[in-house]
Design a protein around this motif. Structure first.
Motif, short mmCIF file in Angstrom:
data_model
loop_
_atom_site.label_atom_id
_atom_site.label_comp_id
_atom_site.label_asym_id
_atom_site.label_seq_id
_atom_site.Cartn_x
_atom_site.Cartn_y
_atom_site.Cartn_z
N VAL A 17 40.83 34.88 54.11
CA VAL A 17 39.37 34.97 54.24
C VAL A 17 38.96 36.44 54.30
O VAL A 17 37.94 36.84 53.72
N ASP A 18 39.76 37.26 54.97
CA ASP A 18 39.45 38.70 55.05
C ASP A 18 39.45 39.34 53.66
O ASP A 18 38.57 40.16 53.35
N MET A 19 40.40 38.97 52.82
CA MET A 19 40.47 39.51 51.47
C MET A 19 39.27 39.04 50.65
O MET A 19 38.68 39.80 49.89
N ARG A 20 38.90 37.79 50.82
CA ARG A 20 37.72 37.26 50.13
C ARG A 20 36.48 38.04 50.54
O ARG A 20 35.68 38.46 49.72
N ASN A 21 36.31 38.25 51.84
CA ASN A 21 35.13 38.97 52.33
C ASN A 21 35.09 40.41 51.81
O ASN A 21 34.03 40.90 51.41
N LEU A 22 36.23 41.06 51.79
CA LEU A 22 36.30 42.43 51.28
C LEU A 22 35.89 42.49 49.81
O LEU A 22 35.08 43.32 49.41
N ASN A 23 36.43 41.58 48.99
CA ASN A 23 36.10 41.56 47.57
C ASN A 23 34.63 41.26 47.33
O ASN A 23 33.99 41.91 46.49
#
Length: 64
Positions: A17-23
């Motif tokens: 989820v953190d990677m999704r939010n960053l992207n």
């Protein structure tokens, strides 16, 4: 005037989820995107509603 509803669905896979939010944050704040969006919405918003859903353990996401 009649109203037409058009739906667009995208499935994306992220490591977390953190990677999704960053992207998504990078995309939403990209200067080129912001300008394209501004021009595209001069006569009103293109999207009425945007939803994000998170799926876990969907069988079609398994990798071999």
């Amino acid at each position: 005037m009649s109203r037409i509803s058009i739906y667009r669905v995208q499935l994306k896979k992220f490591g977390s989820v953190d990677m999704r939010n960053l992207n998504y944050d990078r995309f939403r704040n990209d200067p080129e995107w912001l300008e394209i969006r501004r021009i595209s919405e001069l006569e009103g918003p293109l999207v009425e509603k945007l939803e994000s859903l998170f799926m876990k353990n969907a069988t079609f996401f398994t990798t071999k």
